[in-house]
Design an enzyme around this catalytic site. Sequence first.
Site, PDB file in Angstrom:
ATOM      1  CD  GLN A  78      -2.544  -1.253   3.085  1.00  0.00           C
ATOM      2  OE1 GLN A  78      -3.449  -1.220   3.128  1.00  0.00           O
ATOM      3  NE2 GLN A  78      -1.657  -1.656   3.668  1.00  0.00           N
ATOM      4  CG  ASN A  79       3.847   0.793   2.604  1.00  0.00           C
ATOM      5  OD1 ASN A  79       3.042   1.319   3.216  1.00  0.00           O
ATOM      6  ND2 ASN A  79       5.067   0.262   3.096  1.00  0.00           N
ATOM      7  CG  HIS A 136      -3.061   2.716  -1.935  1.00  0.00           C
ATOM      8  ND1 HIS A 136      -2.982   2.180  -0.738  1.00  0.00           N
ATOM      9  CD2 HIS A 136      -4.494   1.705  -2.084  1.00  0.00           C
ATOM     10  CE1 HIS A 136      -3.893   1.920   0.817  1.00  0.00           C
ATOM     11  NE2 HIS A 136      -4.904   1.530  -0.706  1.00  0.00           N
ATOM     12  CB  CYS A 156      -0.972  15.575 -17.255  1.00  0.00           C
ATOM     13  SG  CYS A 156      -2.177  16.558 -17.534  1.00  0.00           S
ATOM     14  CB  CYS A 186      -3.747  14.549 -20.768  1.00  0.00           C
ATOM     15  SG  CYS A 186      -1.964  15.205 -20.634  1.00  0.00           S
ATOM     16  CB  CYS A 236       0.519  19.097 -18.250  1.00  0.00           C
ATOM     17  SG  CYS A 236       0.456  17.842 -19.694  1.00  0.00           S
ATOM     18  CB  CYS A 261      -3.184  18.613 -21.727  1.00  0.00           C
ATOM     19  SG  CYS A 261      -2.721  19.046 -19.552  1.00  0.00           S
ATOM     20  CG  ASN A 286       1.043  -3.782  13.673  1.00  0.00           C
ATOM     21  OD1 ASN A 286       0.944  -3.011  14.717  1.00  0.00           O
ATOM     22  ND2 ASN A 286      -0.124  -3.303  12.253  1.00  0.00           N
ATOM     23  N   PRO A 287       3.506  -3.691  16.354  1.00  0.00           N
ATOM     24  CG  PRO A 287       4.546  -1.606  16.520  1.00  0.00           C
ATOM     25  CD  PRO A 287       4.347  -3.140  15.167  1.00  0.00           C
TER      26      PRO A 287
HETATM   27  C1  BV8 Z   1     -11.866   2.673  -3.349  1.00  0.00           C
HETATM   28  C2  BV8 Z   1      -3.039   7.715  -0.668  1.00  0.00           C
HETATM   29  C3  BV8 Z   1     -13.406   2.333  -4.804  1.00  0.00           C
HETATM   30  C4  BV8 Z   1      -1.073   7.931  -1.220  1.00  0.00           C
HETATM   31  C5  BV8 Z   1      -3.685   6.296   0.803  1.00  0.00           C
HETATM   32  C6  BV8 Z   1     -16.209   2.465   4.740  1.00  0.00           C
HETATM   33  C7  BV8 Z   1     -16.363   1.307   5.158  1.00  0.00           C
HETATM   34  C8  BV8 Z   1     -15.483   0.986   3.737  1.00  0.00           C
HETATM   35  C9  BV8 Z   1     -14.516   1.316   2.183  1.00  0.00           C
HETATM   36  C10 BV8 Z   1     -14.647   2.755   2.863  1.00  0.00           C
HETATM   37  C11 BV8 Z   1     -15.563   3.629   3.668  1.00  0.00           C
HETATM   38  N1  BV8 Z   1     -15.722   4.930   3.559  1.00  0.00           N
HETATM   39  C12 BV8 Z   1     -14.733   5.162   2.230  1.00  0.00           C
HETATM   40  C13 BV8 Z   1     -14.718   3.631   2.134  1.00  0.00           C
HETATM   41  C14 BV8 Z   1     -13.427   4.069   0.729  1.00  0.00           C
HETATM   42  C15 BV8 Z   1     -12.251   3.911   1.252  1.00  0.00           C
HETATM   43  C16 BV8 Z   1     -11.427   3.629   2.691  1.00  0.00           C
HETATM   44  O1  BV8 Z   1     -10.961   2.440   3.085  1.00  0.00           O
HETATM   45  N2  BV8 Z   1     -11.489   4.901   3.610  1.00  0.00           N
HETATM   46  C17 BV8 Z   1     -10.819   5.103   4.543  1.00  0.00           C
HETATM   47  C18 BV8 Z   1     -10.525   5.272   5.267  1.00  0.00           C
HETATM   48  C19 BV8 Z   1     -12.176   4.255   5.929  1.00  0.00           C
HETATM   49  N3  BV8 Z   1     -11.168   3.495   0.220  1.00  0.00           N
HETATM   50  C20 BV8 Z   1     -10.996   4.163  -0.566  1.00  0.00           C
HETATM   51  O2  BV8 Z   1     -11.499   5.115  -1.431  1.00  0.00           O
HETATM   52  C21 BV8 Z   1     -10.305   3.110  -1.790  1.00  0.00           C
HETATM   53  N4  BV8 Z   1     -10.988   3.631  -3.044  1.00  0.00           N
HETATM   54  O3  BV8 Z   1     -12.389   1.604  -2.436  1.00  0.00           O
HETATM   55  O4  BV8 Z   1     -12.449   2.570  -4.637  1.00  0.00           O
HETATM   56  C22 BV8 Z   1     -13.388   0.405  -4.489  1.00  0.00           C
HETATM   57  C23 BV8 Z   1     -12.927  -0.553  -4.960  1.00  0.00           C
HETATM   58  C24 BV8 Z   1     -13.171  -1.589  -4.563  1.00  0.00           C
HETATM   59  C25 BV8 Z   1     -12.392  -1.957  -5.632  1.00  0.00           C
HETATM   60  C26 BV8 Z   1     -11.677  -1.036  -6.028  1.00  0.00           C
HETATM   61  C27 BV8 Z   1     -11.769   0.274  -6.012  1.00  0.00           C
HETATM   62  C28 BV8 Z   1      -8.869   4.262  -2.299  1.00  0.00           C
HETATM   63  C29 BV8 Z   1      -7.980   3.995  -0.663  1.00  0.00           C
HETATM   64  C30 BV8 Z   1      -6.779   4.180  -0.752  1.00  0.00           C
HETATM   65  C31 BV8 Z   1      -6.421   5.359  -0.366  1.00  0.00           C
HETATM   66  N5  BV8 Z   1      -5.066   6.438  -0.672  1.00  0.00           N
HETATM   67  N6  BV8 Z   1      -2.822   6.757   0.210  1.00  0.00           N
HETATM   68  C32 BV8 Z   1      -0.651   8.169  -0.125  1.00  0.00           C
HETATM   69  O5  BV8 Z   1      -0.556   9.111   0.027  1.00  0.00           O
HETATM   70  O6  BV8 Z   1       0.143   7.737   0.088  1.00  0.00           O
HETATM   71  S1  BV8 Z   1      -4.591   5.127   2.342  1.00  0.00           S
HETATM   72  C33 BV8 Z   1      -3.434   5.288   2.629  1.00  0.00           C
HETATM   73  O7  BV8 Z   1      -3.596   4.265   3.744  1.00  0.00           O
HETATM   74  C34 BV8 Z   1      -2.230   4.425   2.604  1.00  0.00           C
HETATM   75  O8  BV8 Z   1      -2.280   4.456   1.590  1.00  0.00           O
HETATM   76  C35 BV8 Z   1      -1.490   4.151   3.607  1.00  0.00           C
HETATM   77  O9  BV8 Z   1      -0.683   3.504   2.705  1.00  0.00           O
HETATM   78  C36 BV8 Z   1      -2.985   3.594   3.627  1.00  0.00           C
HETATM   79  C37 BV8 Z   1      -2.796   2.715   4.568  1.00  0.00           C
HETATM   80  O10 BV8 Z   1      -2.348   2.408   6.257  1.00  0.00           O
HETATM   81  P1  BV8 Z   1      -1.597   2.234   6.483  1.00  0.00           P
HETATM   82  O11 BV8 Z   1      -0.970   1.713   5.409  1.00  0.00           O
HETATM   83  O12 BV8 Z   1      -1.866   0.319   7.142  1.00  0.00           O
HETATM   84  O13 BV8 Z   1      -0.491   3.302   7.698  1.00  0.00           O
HETATM   85  P2  BV8 Z   1      -1.443   3.168   9.179  1.00  0.00           P
HETATM   86  O14 BV8 Z   1      -0.789   4.045   9.558  1.00  0.00           O
HETATM   87  O15 BV8 Z   1      -2.803   3.289   8.601  1.00  0.00           O
HETATM   88  O16 BV8 Z   1      -0.316   2.300   9.704  1.00  0.00           O
HETATM   89  C38 BV8 Z   1       0.215   1.642  10.139  1.00  0.00           C
HETATM   90  C39 BV8 Z   1       0.774  -0.042  11.067  1.00  0.00           C
HETATM   91  O17 BV8 Z   1       2.000  -0.038  11.101  1.00  0.00           O
HETATM   92  C40 BV8 Z   1       0.036   0.139  12.417  1.00  0.00           C
HETATM   93  O18 BV8 Z   1      -1.097  -0.557  12.749  1.00  0.00           O
HETATM   94  C41 BV8 Z   1       1.353   1.103  13.494  1.00  0.00           C
HETATM   95  O19 BV8 Z   1       0.778  -0.082  14.449  1.00  0.00           O
HETATM   96  C42 BV8 Z   1       2.213  -0.121  12.620  1.00  0.00           C
HETATM   97  N7  BV8 Z   1       3.725   0.219  12.430  1.00  0.00           N
HETATM   98  C43 BV8 Z   1       3.844   1.152  12.875  1.00  0.00           C
HETATM   99  N8  BV8 Z   1       5.358   0.736  13.319  1.00  0.00           N
HETATM  100  C44 BV8 Z   1       5.901  -0.583  12.930  1.00  0.00           C
HETATM  101  C45 BV8 Z   1       4.364  -0.630  12.613  1.00  0.00           C
HETATM  102  N9  BV8 Z   1       4.529  -2.521  11.949  1.00  0.00           N
HETATM  103  C46 BV8 Z   1       5.565  -3.038  12.158  1.00  0.00           C
HETATM  104  N10 BV8 Z   1       6.770  -2.352  12.292  1.00  0.00           N
HETATM  105  C47 BV8 Z   1       6.351  -1.085  12.869  1.00  0.00           C
HETATM  106  N11 BV8 Z   1       7.788  -0.724  12.991  1.00  0.00           N
HETATM  107 ZN    ZN Z   2      -1.759  16.349 -20.018  1.00  0.00          ZN
END
Ligand code: BV8
Ligand code: ZN
Length: 255
Positions: free
Chosen positions: A101-102, A119, A127, A130, A155, A158, A221-222
């Site tokens: 997801q990163n 993601h 762009c 386009c 862009c 465009c 996960n911690p």
């Molecule tokens: C979509 C952009 C349709 C890039 C990101 C209600 C129910 C279900 C779904 C939804 C809902 N309401 C809205 C939705 C849909 C929505 C969604 O899920 N919203 C959430 C917030 C409720 N999803 C969408 O809009 C997605 N699109 O659904 O389109 C569709 C449907 C089906 C099929 C296709 C399309 C689009 C989601 C993408 C959003 N973009 N980021 C960027 O800028 O990075 S999301 C963002 O969260 C990042 O991408 C990130 O990768 C992602 C997930 O977060 P995590 O990676 O888990 O990071 P987080 O900080 O949360 O957690 C870190 C973890 O690490 C913690 O647990 C911590 O304990 C642990 N940790 C810490 N240190 C360590 C560690 N683990 C191990 N070692 C360590 N040292």
């Molecule tokens: Zn363009």
Amino acid sequence: MEFSDELLASLRDARHIAVFTGAGVSAESGIPTFRDALTGLWENYDASTLASPEGFAADPALVWGWYEWRRTRVLRAEPNPAHYAIAALAADCPRLTLITQNVDDLHERAGSADPIRLHGSLHHPRCSACEAPYRLPPGIPDKPEGGRRVDPPRCARCGAPVRPRVVWLGENLPQAAWDAARQAAEACDLMFSIGTSALVWPAAQLPALVARRGATVVQVNPAETALDGHAGYNLRGAAGKVMPLLLQALRRSRP
Ligand code: BV8
Ligand code: ZN
């Protein structure tokens, strides 16, 4: 840290391992996780408004400035032992599929070949109109004068503002990536879920899908997450510590 014989046997016997990662796998590289309160310059901002089409439409320079700040941090960071252990694990099983997801490139820089990027990426903007790819200048961007806001480039084709090639909230995932990730979740014998809070959909469905098939889910996960109930093994610890130890134990366990 001890690992059960049962877990080591599952790893030894797995024909196809899937590895699903989130922001936590890059935490020990100094990259703040997505849900950590935004730090320093960005502490008064909320990631979910910055990582959204609405946020970009409202203030392209603020959102582009945030992504350039994040990209600069990644360019200055190094992969950590978790990234290297995941890359090395590929040599210890017949087939490994990495799904992330990163949006950083630390998995590739640690040697993982073409991860499935659900993601998108910080490193290949496009762009906003386009979709023409935009080539970023080499090297590390200068510190923006205005602190936060940096006007996005335009862009060449465009003239519209360039945007990060990442999937924002409300946007569809790249269909090919989503299909490939689903196929891996349907086919793998074991899936690691490393460093994700499993709050973002549809990505968070993947480990639950593996568990529903009766295949093994190993969470690293911690902290507790929404996946705890689905995971056959919950390795409570930092990925940069746990993954190298697990790889060592796996290699020692082989006859
Ligand atoms: C979509 C952009 C349709 C890039 C990101 C209600 C129910 C279900 C779904 C939804 C809902 N309401 C809205 C939705 C849909 C929505 C969604 O899920 N919203 C959430 C917030 C409720 N999803 C969408 O809009 C997605 N699109 O659904 O389109 C569709 C449907 C089906 C099929 C296709 C399309 C689009 C989601 C993408 C959003 N973009 N980021 C960027 O800028 O990075 S999301 C963002 O969260 C990042 O991408 C990130 O990768 C992602 C997930 O977060 P995590 O990676 O888990 O990071 P987080 O900080 O949360 O957690 C870190 C973890 O690490 C913690 O647990 C911590 O304990 C642990 N940790 C810490 N240190 C360590 C560690 N683990 C191990 N070692 C360590 N040292
Ligand atoms: Zn363009």
